[in-house]
Design a protein around this motif. Structure first.
Motif, short mmCIF file in Angstrom:
data_model
loop_
_atom_site.label_atom_id
_atom_site.label_comp_id
_atom_site.label_asym_id
_atom_site.label_seq_id
_atom_site.Cartn_x
_atom_site.Cartn_y
_atom_site.Cartn_z
N SER A 2 0.83 -1.20 0.00
CA SER A 2 0.00 0.00 0.00
C SER A 2 0.86 1.25 0.00
CB SER A 2 -0.91 0.01 1.23
OG SER A 2 -0.14 0.01 2.41
N GLU A 3 0.30 2.35 -0.49
CA GLU A 3 1.01 3.61 -0.51
C GLU A 3 1.10 4.20 0.89
OE1 GLU A 3 2.43 5.21 -3.00
OE2 GLU A 3 1.85 3.89 -4.64
N HIS A 4 2.21 4.86 1.17
CA HIS A 4 2.35 5.58 2.42
C HIS A 4 1.60 6.91 2.33
CE1 HIS A 4 5.19 2.77 4.16
NE2 HIS A 4 5.91 2.80 3.04
N GLY A 259 8.93 -5.73 3.64
CA GLY A 259 7.87 -5.74 4.64
C GLY A 259 7.03 -4.47 4.65
N GLY A 260 7.35 -3.53 3.75
CA GLY A 260 6.55 -2.31 3.65
C GLY A 260 7.07 -1.12 4.44
N THR A 261 8.25 -1.25 5.06
CA THR A 261 8.82 -0.15 5.82
C THR A 261 9.41 0.90 4.87
OG1 THR A 261 9.39 -1.65 7.62
CG2 THR A 261 10.50 0.48 7.60
N ALA A 262 9.13 2.17 5.15
CA ALA A 262 9.69 3.25 4.34
C ALA A 262 11.11 3.56 4.79
CB ALA A 262 8.82 4.50 4.45
N LEU A 263 11.95 3.94 3.84
CA LEU A 263 13.32 4.34 4.12
C LEU A 263 13.45 5.83 3.89
CD1 LEU A 263 15.31 1.50 2.30
CD2 LEU A 263 14.50 1.54 4.67
N PHE A 264 13.76 6.58 4.94
CA PHE A 264 14.02 8.01 4.82
C PHE A 264 15.52 8.16 4.64
CE2 PHE A 264 9.79 8.02 6.05
CZ PHE A 264 9.26 9.30 6.17
N LEU A 301 9.70 -0.12 -6.75
CA LEU A 301 9.57 0.15 -5.32
C LEU A 301 10.29 1.42 -4.88
CD1 LEU A 301 10.10 -3.39 -3.74
CD2 LEU A 301 7.96 -2.13 -3.93
N LEU A 302 11.19 1.95 -5.71
CA LEU A 302 12.02 3.07 -5.31
C LEU A 302 11.20 4.27 -4.85
CD1 LEU A 302 15.07 3.35 -7.74
CD2 LEU A 302 15.13 3.45 -5.26
N ALA A 303 10.40 4.80 -5.74
CA ALA A 303 9.66 6.03 -5.42
C ALA A 303 8.62 5.79 -4.35
CB ALA A 303 9.00 6.59 -6.68
N ARG A 304 8.17 4.54 -4.20
CA ARG A 304 7.16 4.21 -3.20
C ARG A 304 7.77 4.03 -1.82
NH1 ARG A 304 3.78 -0.95 -4.71
NH2 ARG A 304 3.22 0.44 -6.43
#
Length: 341
Positions: A2-4, A259-264, A301-304
């Motif tokens: 899913s989108e953040h 796992g769906g974790t965002a990377l800042f 997956l990059l931009a997401r």
């Protein structure tokens, strides 16, 4: 996946900005980061606007005063607590002014329980980190303070989806037993990872209750970020200095992304460099692309999955560079979406 809440190809800042003018900082941040602004911090104003003092002002039934050695637990709210709360109120006033009608993601920050425990002194001058009971009480106080703070932000900017960033620059030192005692001759014992995880989860859950399930990002600009532990504690995103990653982090990062974790990803220098460093947005995130290829992750997956940020706060930069760095983050993030390879 899913989108953040901040969408694709997002960029934001870490927290601090140079200068002492809250309105000017809010104007720049909301103007440049139109899709993912944050509440600026201005440590140049002095005690109470600094990283630890600002969060100390949020604590509930736990007060701190400034001593020559640093922030120390006190018996009652004094002038240092009042100053910290006053600075934060000024920042919130400015943010509210420049976010009228805003309906996107909005990030606010607080220091996490373990960096607070390593930095806030007990009455005997030793860090709270050395007393397990004090650490539990601190985590409870911080969780309640964060809950109140986020509720206030939601009241002031009702259309925003509030994202909490927990700043934990001392977390790795806490886990590895490298936080020095007051004398400097010894270090505090490493804290059990399960205890660390529980305290973080307590604050993360309090934030979720205050925001209706809003995301929590944990930031550390130190080497050795414990990606797996932070994910287990409930972090939606993990913020780090991209230049400090090593191949030892690969497995944990790959599992986090899948796992769906965002990377800042802190990909833009936080201060001016001799070479400039802001001429090539796509080049700034080349390290992210290299990591992606090394891990075998899909380019879609990059931009997401990646939010582009400065490597750390911008308090040490000139005002002109701070603005330019945020603008560069926006362009670099867009390059991930437009040219994923």
């Amino acid at each position: 996946m899913s989108e953040h809440v901040w969408g694709r190809a997002a960029a934001t800042g870490i927290g601090s900005m140079p200068g002492t003018d809250a309105r000017e900082a809010a104007r720049i941040v909301t103007g440049v980061l139109e899709e993912f602004p944050y509440l600026p911090e201005l440590p140049a104003r002095g005690p109470g606007a600094d990283l630890i003092g600002r969060t100390a002002g949020l604590l509930v039934e736990l007060y701190a005063r400034l001593e020559p050695s640093g922030w120390r637990v006190g018996d009652a709210p004094g002038r240092d607590t009042r100053r910290a709360r006053s600075w934060l109120g000024e920042d919130l006033d400015a943010l509210e002014e420049f976010t009228q009608g805003y309906t996107g993601a909005l990030k606010v920050s607080a220091v996490g329980p373990w960096t607070m425990a390593a930095s806030l002194e007990r009455r005997n001058g030793e860090a709270m980190l050395g007393d397990a009971g004090a650490c539990r009480y601190l985590a409870e106080s911080l969780a309640e303070g964060v809950r109140n703070h986020l509720a206030e932000v939601r009241r002031r900017v009702p259309g925003a989806t509030v994202v909490l960033q927990l700043d934990e620059p001392s977390l790795t030192a806490v886990l590895t037993g490298r936080v020095p005692t007051a004398s400097g001759y010894r270090t505090h014992r490493a804290v059990d990872r399960a205890v660390v995880e529980q305290a973080l989860r307590q604050v993360v859950e309090a934030a979720g209750e205050a925001t209706g399930g809003g995301p929590v990002v944990v930031h550390s600009c130190a080497p050795g970020v414990p990606f797996a532990l932070l994910r287990r504690a409930g972090a939606t995103g993990i913020s780090f200095d991209l230049s400090l990653l090593t191949e030892r982090d690969d497995e944990a990062i790959g599992e986090a992304v899948e796992g769906g974790t965002a990377l800042f990803a802190g990909a833009v220098p936080a201060t001016e460099t001799a070479s400039g460093g802001l001429s090539d947005p796509a080049g700034s995130v080349m390290g992210v692309r290299t990591l992606w290829r090394r891990l075998g992750l899909g380019p879609e997956l990059l931009a997401r999955s990646v939010v582009v940020t400065p490597a750390c706060g911008l308090a040490g930069a000139s005002p002109a560079y701070a603005r330019a760095a945020l603008e560069h983050c926006v362009r670099a993030a867009r390059s991930l979406a437009n040219d994923p390879e």
